[in-house]
Motif scaffolding. Structure first.
Motif, mmCIF file in Angstrom:
data_model
loop_
_atom_site.group_PDB
_atom_site.id
_atom_site.type_symbol
_atom_site.label_atom_id
_atom_site.label_comp_id
_atom_site.label_asym_id
_atom_site.label_seq_id
_atom_site.Cartn_x
_atom_site.Cartn_y
_atom_site.Cartn_z
ATOM 1 N N ILE A 261 38.851 3.374 -18.277
ATOM 2 C CA ILE A 261 37.795 3.783 -19.204
ATOM 3 C C ILE A 261 38.324 3.747 -20.631
ATOM 4 N N LEU A 262 39.616 4.072 -20.778
ATOM 5 C CA LEU A 262 40.289 3.998 -22.064
ATOM 6 C C LEU A 262 41.565 3.174 -21.911
ATOM 7 N N LYS A 263 42.019 2.587 -23.018
ATOM 8 C CA LYS A 263 43.227 1.768 -23.019
ATOM 9 C C LYS A 263 44.228 2.339 -24.024
ATOM 10 N N THR A 264 45.510 2.223 -23.715
ATOM 11 C CA THR A 264 46.538 2.690 -24.641
ATOM 12 C C THR A 264 46.991 1.545 -25.533
ATOM 13 N N LEU A 265 47.179 1.870 -26.805
ATOM 14 C CA LEU A 265 47.738 0.892 -27.729
ATOM 15 C C LEU A 265 49.249 0.812 -27.515
ATOM 16 N N PRO A 266 49.831 -0.379 -27.677
ATOM 17 C CA PRO A 266 51.275 -0.541 -27.452
ATOM 18 C C PRO A 266 52.104 0.046 -28.596
ATOM 19 N N ILE A 267 52.143 1.378 -28.647
ATOM 20 C CA ILE A 267 52.876 2.090 -29.694
ATOM 21 C C ILE A 267 53.928 2.984 -29.042
ATOM 22 N N GLU A 268 55.153 2.919 -29.511
ATOM 23 C CA GLU A 268 56.245 3.725 -28.974
ATOM 24 C C GLU A 268 56.075 5.196 -29.384
ATOM 25 N N THR A 269 55.925 6.063 -28.391
ATOM 26 C CA THR A 269 55.701 7.488 -28.678
ATOM 27 C C THR A 269 56.657 8.396 -27.913
ATOM 28 N N SER A 270 57.768 7.867 -27.450
ATOM 29 C CA SER A 270 58.689 8.679 -26.651
ATOM 30 C C SER A 270 59.236 9.879 -27.422
ATOM 31 N N ASP A 271 59.284 9.783 -28.757
ATOM 32 C CA ASP A 271 59.788 10.902 -29.558
ATOM 33 C C ASP A 271 58.848 12.108 -29.542
ATOM 34 N N THR A 272 57.624 11.902 -29.054
ATOM 35 C CA THR A 272 56.671 13.018 -29.012
ATOM 36 C C THR A 272 56.741 13.791 -27.696
ATOM 37 N N LYS A 273 57.606 13.343 -26.797
ATOM 38 C CA LYS A 273 57.681 14.001 -25.487
ATOM 39 C C LYS A 273 58.153 15.444 -25.660
ATOM 40 N N GLY A 274 57.440 16.365 -25.023
ATOM 41 C CA GLY A 274 57.777 17.775 -25.137
ATOM 42 C C GLY A 274 57.491 18.529 -23.853
ATOM 43 N N PRO A 275 58.098 19.708 -23.692
ATOM 44 C CA PRO A 275 57.936 20.485 -22.463
ATOM 45 C C PRO A 275 56.574 21.145 -22.335
ATOM 46 N N VAL A 276 56.012 21.086 -21.145
ATOM 47 C CA VAL A 276 54.770 21.773 -20.799
ATOM 48 C C VAL A 276 55.107 22.771 -19.701
ATOM 49 N N GLY A 277 54.577 23.987 -19.826
ATOM 50 C CA GLY A 277 54.915 24.970 -18.809
ATOM 51 C C GLY A 277 54.102 26.238 -18.906
ATOM 52 N N LEU A 278 54.637 27.311 -18.329
ATOM 53 C CA LEU A 278 53.965 28.600 -18.217
ATOM 54 C C LEU A 278 54.537 29.559 -19.245
ATOM 55 N N THR A 279 53.678 30.140 -20.073
ATOM 56 C CA THR A 279 54.093 31.163 -21.028
ATOM 57 C C THR A 279 53.495 32.496 -20.608
ATOM 58 N N MET A 280 54.359 33.509 -20.448
ATOM 59 C CA MET A 280 53.926 34.830 -20.007
ATOM 60 C C MET A 280 54.583 35.903 -20.868
ATOM 61 N N ARG A 281 53.998 37.085 -20.889
ATOM 62 C CA ARG A 281 54.616 38.204 -21.590
ATOM 63 C C ARG A 281 55.821 38.709 -20.800
ATOM 64 N N THR A 282 56.866 39.091 -21.497
ATOM 65 C CA THR A 282 58.070 39.570 -20.824
ATOM 66 C C THR A 282 57.859 40.912 -20.132
ATOM 67 N N ASP A 283 56.847 41.680 -20.591
ATOM 68 C CA ASP A 283 56.616 43.013 -20.022
ATOM 69 C C ASP A 283 55.404 43.052 -19.102
ATOM 70 N N MET A 284 54.964 41.902 -18.652
ATOM 71 C CA MET A 284 53.762 41.869 -17.818
ATOM 72 C C MET A 284 54.036 42.432 -16.429
ATOM 73 N N ILE A 285 53.076 43.221 -15.932
ATOM 74 C CA ILE A 285 53.121 43.729 -14.558
ATOM 75 C C ILE A 285 52.068 42.962 -13.760
ATOM 76 N N ALA A 286 52.528 42.098 -12.876
ATOM 77 C CA ALA A 286 51.610 41.199 -12.163
ATOM 78 C C ALA A 286 51.313 41.719 -10.752
ATOM 79 N N HIS A 287 50.123 41.398 -10.257
ATOM 80 C CA HIS A 287 49.772 41.745 -8.886
ATOM 81 C C HIS A 287 49.983 40.522 -7.994
ATOM 82 N N PRO A 288 49.936 40.669 -6.668
ATOM 83 C CA PRO A 288 50.282 39.584 -5.756
ATOM 84 C C PRO A 288 49.519 38.285 -5.986
ATOM 85 N N ALA A 289 48.238 38.362 -6.328
ATOM 86 C CA ALA A 289 47.459 37.136 -6.520
ATOM 87 C C ALA A 289 47.992 36.312 -7.684
ATOM 88 N N PHE A 290 48.596 36.976 -8.669
ATOM 89 C CA PHE A 290 49.146 36.260 -9.816
ATOM 90 C C PHE A 290 50.324 35.394 -9.372
#
Length: 305
Positions: A261-290
């Protein structure tokens, strides 16, 4: 000893003014008058014996003391809301709703599969998913309105009170509609981009600095026709019916690319690679479903990340 003069409405009003950075805007959200908000904040400051806000030109900003108090106020309001939810749901024997903030890239790429996995666990817990800019989601996480943010790792100064769990890495891509003139034009694509509108990440987004560095490194100081957006639905619709170029995280458009449906242009973008993940509060009290929710997000990321 807790000052009995500090009521729930004081905390609620304080947090809304902190989030809006405006008494007028907070009054609108809370559906009360501006004088009522001002009076409530003054009462809170009198009870605390300190100022939590100070004037900043025509606006206001939080004092250092206010920033310290905000973390505790947010947790207090969050705990109270969870307690109310727990009582309301006690008869159904389920926990309070899980509130997830997800960047657009995660909402489109990881969360659909994660929710499929989570629903199979039959926890009976309601999940609320909201999306938006990283800074907005982290602010909601900080004051207890969200339990988790799934997205890119924020700058170090934004991570105070949080911890981050890495899931995968992704990079930015330049996408266009099939048949776009730049797909087979040859030559320097950046020199030719001035003829087309470019959809860019907003200036408050995590990936914006990476994108700006790509343009600068390729001799483009400013984009002539720029549209800032975090809306994947607008970006997808606009690019498919125009010659616009969309600069976006790969996860947002991965399915569109796979389905041509969309096409990528042939542009080098490896320098933009970054970490994706989970951010949580350090003092959070979680229940089992979490814990189950975290596991299902990790499983989805492992398959798709």
């Amino acid at each position: 000893m807790i000052d009995s003069r500090v009521k729930f409405r004081h905390l609620q009003t304080f947090l809304e003014v902190a989030r809006q950075k405006s008494v007028v805007k907070a009054a609108g959200v809370l559906h009360v008058s501006q004088p009522a908000v001002t009076k409530t904040i003054r009462e809170l400051e009198e009870a605390l014996g300190v100022c939590v806000f100070e004037r900043d030109g025509r606006g206001i900003r939080m004092t250092r003391t206010g920033e310290v108090f905000m973390q505790h106020a947010g947790l207090a309001v969050s705990a109270l809301r969870q307690g109310i939810d727990s009582v309301a749901l006690a008869g159904a024997k389920v926990g309070p709703p899980l509130r997830i903030g997800a960047l657009p890239t995660v909402s489109a790429h990881i969360m659909p599969l994660a929710m499929q996995f989570f629903l199979k666990e039959d926890t009976g817990v309601t999940v609320k998913i909201v999306t938006g800019e990283n800074s907005v989601l982290l602010e909601q996480l900080r004051i207890g309105e969200l339990d988790l943010v799934v997205g890119r790792l924020a700058a170090p100064d934004k991570m105070t009170g949080f911890f981050f769990e890495h899931l995968y890495s992704e990079q930015v891509v330049f996408v266009v509609r099939p048949g776009h003139p730049l797909l087979n034009s040859g030559g320097n694509l950046f020199e030719q981009m001035g003829a087309y509108p470019v959809l860019m990440p907003t200036r408050g987004s995590v990936i914006r600095p990476f994108v700006e560095r790509i343009f600068i490194a390729n001799g483009v100081a400013t984009v002539p026709t720029e549209i800032e957006t975090v809306s994947d639905s607008f970006g997808r619709a606009f690019v498919r019916r125009s010659d616009a170029i969309w600069v976006i995280s790969h996860g947002v458009v991965s399915n569109d690319i796979e389905e041509a449906i969309l096409k990528t242009l042939p542009i080098e973008t490896s320098d933009t690679k970054g970490p994706v993940g989970l951010t949580m509060r350090t003092d959070m009290i979680a229940h089992p479903a979490f814990a189950i929710l975290l596991r299902t997000i990790r499983e989805a990321a492992g398959k798709l990340g």
